[in-house]
Write a protein that holds these residues in place. Structure first.
Motif, mmCIF file in Angstrom:
data_model
loop_
_atom_site.group_PDB
_atom_site.id
_atom_site.type_symbol
_atom_site.label_atom_id
_atom_site.label_comp_id
_atom_site.label_asym_id
_atom_site.label_seq_id
_atom_site.Cartn_x
_atom_site.Cartn_y
_atom_site.Cartn_z
ATOM 1 N N ARG A 219 29.782 58.138 66.323
ATOM 2 C CA ARG A 219 30.645 57.714 65.214
ATOM 3 C C ARG A 219 31.713 56.727 65.704
ATOM 4 N NH1 ARG A 219 31.846 60.124 60.265
ATOM 5 N NH2 ARG A 219 33.931 59.707 59.439
ATOM 6 N N THR A 220 32.372 57.061 66.818
ATOM 7 C CA THR A 220 33.398 56.169 67.362
ATOM 8 C C THR A 220 32.798 54.850 67.826
ATOM 9 O OG1 THR A 220 34.834 58.000 68.030
ATOM 10 C CG2 THR A 220 35.114 55.905 69.189
ATOM 11 N N LEU A 221 31.664 54.924 68.524
ATOM 12 C CA LEU A 221 31.009 53.700 69.000
ATOM 13 C C LEU A 221 30.606 52.807 67.832
ATOM 14 C CD1 LEU A 221 28.768 55.223 71.812
ATOM 15 C CD2 LEU A 221 30.725 53.694 72.139
ATOM 16 N N THR A 222 30.169 53.415 66.743
ATOM 17 C CA THR A 222 29.795 52.639 65.558
ATOM 18 C C THR A 222 31.014 51.939 64.968
ATOM 19 O OG1 THR A 222 27.948 54.115 65.050
ATOM 20 C CG2 THR A 222 28.792 52.770 63.253
ATOM 21 N N LYS A 223 32.118 52.654 64.868
ATOM 22 C CA LYS A 223 33.353 52.046 64.350
ATOM 23 C C LYS A 223 33.783 50.863 65.216
ATOM 24 C CE LYS A 223 35.337 56.228 62.234
ATOM 25 N NZ LYS A 223 36.462 57.193 62.317
ATOM 26 N N MET A 224 33.706 51.055 66.521
ATOM 27 C CA MET A 224 34.130 49.981 67.409
ATOM 28 C C MET A 224 33.196 48.785 67.312
ATOM 29 S SD MET A 224 36.798 51.417 68.339
ATOM 30 C CE MET A 224 37.357 49.940 69.153
ATOM 31 N N LYS A 225 31.927 49.032 67.078
ATOM 32 C CA LYS A 225 30.991 47.930 66.867
ATOM 33 C C LYS A 225 31.375 47.157 65.608
ATOM 34 C CE LYS A 225 27.586 46.367 69.274
ATOM 35 N NZ LYS A 225 27.692 44.937 69.277
ATOM 36 N N LEU A 226 31.719 47.881 64.544
ATOM 37 C CA LEU A 226 32.115 47.242 63.293
ATOM 38 C C LEU A 226 33.389 46.416 63.458
ATOM 39 C CD1 LEU A 226 31.431 50.185 60.819
ATOM 40 C CD2 LEU A 226 30.068 48.109 61.095
ATOM 41 N N LEU A 227 34.230 46.809 64.407
ATOM 42 C CA LEU A 227 35.493 46.107 64.640
ATOM 43 C C LEU A 227 35.365 44.993 65.683
ATOM 44 C CD1 LEU A 227 37.877 49.186 64.489
ATOM 45 C CD2 LEU A 227 37.693 47.364 62.790
ATOM 46 N N GLY A 228 34.130 44.768 66.178
ATOM 47 C CA GLY A 228 33.902 43.566 66.973
ATOM 48 C C GLY A 228 33.668 43.733 68.457
ATOM 49 N N VAL A 229 33.552 44.972 68.959
ATOM 50 C CA VAL A 229 33.367 45.168 70.397
ATOM 51 C C VAL A 229 31.894 44.986 70.763
ATOM 52 C CG1 VAL A 229 33.671 46.758 72.331
ATOM 53 C CG2 VAL A 229 35.349 46.707 70.475
ATOM 54 N N ASN A 230 31.642 44.318 71.897
ATOM 55 C CA ASN A 230 30.278 43.967 72.305
ATOM 56 C C ASN A 230 29.704 44.815 73.418
ATOM 57 O OD1 ASN A 230 31.887 41.333 71.588
ATOM 58 N ND2 ASN A 230 29.767 40.892 71.088
ATOM 59 N N ALA A 231 30.555 45.339 74.308
ATOM 60 C CA ALA A 231 30.050 45.923 75.547
ATOM 61 C C ALA A 231 30.902 47.113 75.964
ATOM 62 C CB ALA A 231 30.051 44.873 76.663
ATOM 63 N N ASP A 232 30.318 47.939 76.836
ATOM 64 C CA ASP A 232 31.056 49.075 77.385
ATOM 65 C C ASP A 232 30.413 49.471 78.722
ATOM 66 O OD1 ASP A 232 33.123 51.227 77.019
ATOM 67 O OD2 ASP A 232 31.353 52.483 77.218
ATOM 68 N N HIS A 233 31.244 49.941 79.656
ATOM 69 C CA HIS A 233 30.749 50.305 80.992
ATOM 70 C C HIS A 233 31.093 51.742 81.346
ATOM 71 C CE1 HIS A 233 34.948 49.166 81.435
ATOM 72 N NE2 HIS A 233 34.989 49.959 82.503
ATOM 73 N N GLU A 234 31.418 52.572 80.356
ATOM 74 C CA GLU A 234 31.932 53.908 80.621
ATOM 75 C C GLU A 234 30.896 55.020 80.498
ATOM 76 O OE1 GLU A 234 34.924 55.052 81.622
ATOM 77 O OE2 GLU A 234 35.631 53.014 81.942
ATOM 78 N N SER A 235 29.610 54.703 80.414
ATOM 79 C CA SER A 235 28.589 55.748 80.306
ATOM 80 C C SER A 235 28.560 56.585 81.579
ATOM 81 C CB SER A 235 27.211 55.121 80.100
ATOM 82 O OG SER A 235 27.180 54.330 78.943
#
Length: 582
Positions: A219-235
């Motif tokens: 849910r949080t990752l989806t929201k952040m995608k909607l707000l324009g974030v492209n990448a993440d390295h915290e897996s």
């Protein structure tokens, strides 16, 4: 000379075409080369022409004009693109230039760097000037633009550092390739429209935004995608990698000193059936010095190959896929005409540590021998030098009375605990792991006093000018040792000092602004090894004390932090005990 240090001028590109026409000789030719073609994922035979810092030809022909050309026979060797570190924090005791030179020795010839240090140390004009100087380095040095300081600063300092005019100037700079990392994402979800504006302006520049979302739900990752974030390295698990990939994120697989997760991540994504890796790259996420003894991205590629990633994919994950994500594929990440001449020459396909390295057409390593590269950055031109402190640490600053301390859950996560020992004494008992903890303004104007549990059961004192806010950290059992450590730290003009029973046992001078070592990486690596060994002999139970000290003030980590504002509950953003003015 590159235009603005980042793109070739028209006359330079015309000169490159003249090399093809035989009017100008290439500077280096690699013949009998077996190279990895990024676009077909095949190993092909070719002749590679280089003119100064650029690859100008890849094909079957030798140049007609070889006047003063260095011709290198690569028969039996394998050639791959220079590796890319897309998420570097180039100030973990080392300085950016020495990190770059050290990285290049093992094939990492491009670093995308955190700009946080320049925000603290330089005004915008000087910061952009030093970016220009770094652009002339044989290693490609690019940057990312921070949107927040990772801690809670005193007074108006945060407002001064993160004004919209300045943030946008960083975003638009040609050396800046992305926005982030977005550690302040809870503020974005809570309705911070200034932060959202900065993100959208970054996207308008056709630059990606990197997140920082440890443990984030779908849910949080989806929201952040909607707000324009492209990448993440915290897996931290294969499932978290896959969750991000399914939502359209570019995923950096991390292998760092506090999160050496890569073997596990690869095992789990392969077990889950992942067969495509175009949206995956590697990062070492600003590891501490000794972790880099064997190199940077070459280590990641080696692990990937050992764990079953196809060899071709492993090399592209360490080069082209990062370049494509950053929209730099026309400059970086492949052996093709028009790219920077970042080239690694390998003895075997499956051994990613190169025997020869070219960075912008300059030999960094040749036939296994490291070439002498003179330092380029003149730090004194930017007034980055030893600290000149006009205050003395005294007993006045060593007054402890708050009832809550920080307890270490691991290297960097701190939980609150009720202080049960008498902290008004001169020395805390060895039967506990409670130690005095003091955060002191580097200008001596304010202080925050509490305790830290779990760092040591006996050490007299460690003092450090190296911290996320640039302020001074003191940890120890004995006030007299803390005072001596503070005195020696002032004499050094910044650094890390260990004192026990009235004796200085170890020093790491940080002559560049109290944050960075001025010497070479090999020397620093040995000093950091000594630091770790000594602290572990005094009861430090974890693996990375440098990061423990650095992150004590970092409000992007749970649960309680000692910040310039005071003791803070991170989740509630609630100030528990304010800083005391000195």
């Amino acid at each position: 000379m590159l235009r603005n240090g980042f793109y070739w001028r028209n006359r330079e590109m015309r000169q490159h075409v003249r090399v093809i026409d035989g009017e100008v000789a290439p500077t280096i030719v690699l013949k009998n080369a077996t190279y990895l073609n990024t676009y077909t994922k095949q190993w092909l035979k070719a002749v590679i022409w280089i003119y100064e810092d650029r690859i100008v030809y890849v094909g079957n022909q030798m140049p007609a004009n070889l006047h003063n050309t260095e011709v290198v026979d690569c028969k039996g060797k394998y050639i791959v693109p220079g590796y890319i570190e897309p998420h570097a924090h180039p100030f973990q005791l080392y300085n950016p230039e020495q990190l770059a030179l050290h990285a290049a020795k093992t094939g990492t010839t491009t670093l995308i760097n955190d700009n946080l240090l320049w925000l603290f140390m330089l005004d915008k004009k000087k910061a952009f000037s030093i970016l220009e100087e770094f652009s002339k380095h044989p290693v490609s040095m690019y940057w990312w633009a921070r949107f927040d300081p990772q801690t809670e600063l005193q007074g108006e300092k945060e407002l001064d550092l993160f004004q919209t005019e300045d943030v946008l100037a960083w975003i638009k700079h040609p050396a800046v390739l992305q926005g982030g990392e977005l550690t302040s994402w809870p503020d974005l979800l809570a309705g911070d429209d200034i932060l959202l504006y900065w993100i959208q302006e970054t996207k308008n520049q056709r630059k990606p935004v990197e997140g920082h979302f440890p443990g984030a739900s779908e849910r949080t990752l989806t929201k952040m995608k909607l707000l324009g974030v492209n990448a993440d390295h915290e897996s931290i698990s294969g499932e978290e990698v896959l969750r991000r990939l399914r939502l359209g994120y570019h995923v950096g697989l991390r292998h760092s000193s506090i999160r050496p997760d890569l073997p596990k991540l690869i095992e789990e994504i392969l077990a889950a059936g992942l067969t495509t890796f175009e949206n995956v790259s590697f990062t070492t996420d600003g590891a501490t010095p000794s972790f880099y003894e064997a190199g940077l991205i070459n280590q990641c590629i080696e692990i990937a190959i050992e764990k079953g990633i196809p060899v071709e994919e492993a090399y592209l994950m360490g080069s082209y896929y990062a370049a494509k994500h950053l929209r730099m594929e026309e400059q970086l990440g492949s052996i093709a005409p028009g790219r920077f001449a970042h080239i690694n020459i390998l003895s075997e396909k499956h051994i990613p540590k190169p025997e020869s390295v070219l960075a912008k057409g300059q030999w960094i390593v040749k036939g296994g021998e490291q070439q002498k590269i003179k330092p380029h950055i003149q730090w004194q031109d930017y007034q980055i030098k030893q600290l000149d402190l006009d205050w003395e640490l005294s007993n006045k600053e060593l007054q402890f009375s708050v009832p809550i301390g920080l307890e270490m859950a691991n290297d960097v996560i701190m939980t609150p605990y009720p202080i049960e020992v008498d902290i008004t004494v001169e020395e805390l008992p060895a039967k506990t792991t409670d130690a005095f903890l003091l955060l002191l303004d580097r200008n001596g104007k304010w202080r925050v006093n509490t305790t830290l549990r779990g760092f040591t059961n006996q050490l007299g004192a460690i003092a450090s000018s190296y911290s996320v806010s640039g302020d001074f950290v003191f940890i120890g059992k004995r006030k007299s040792d803390i005072l001596l450590a503070g005195k020696r730290l002032k004499e050094l003009g910044g650094g890390i000092v260990i004192v026990h029973q009235g004796k200085v046992l170890l020093e790491i001078p940080l002559a560049l602004g109290g944050m960075m070592f001025a010497g070479e990486m090999d020397e620093l690596i040995e000093k950091e090894k000594d630091l770790k060994q000594m602290l572990q002999s005094f009861g430090y139970p974890f693996s990375d004390p440098v990061y423990t000290i650095f992150f004590l003030s970092s409000t992007h980590l749970p649960y309680i932090r000692i910040t310039p504002q005071g003791l803070m509950d991170v989740k509630k953003k609630e100030l528990l005990f304010p800083a005391t003015m000195c």
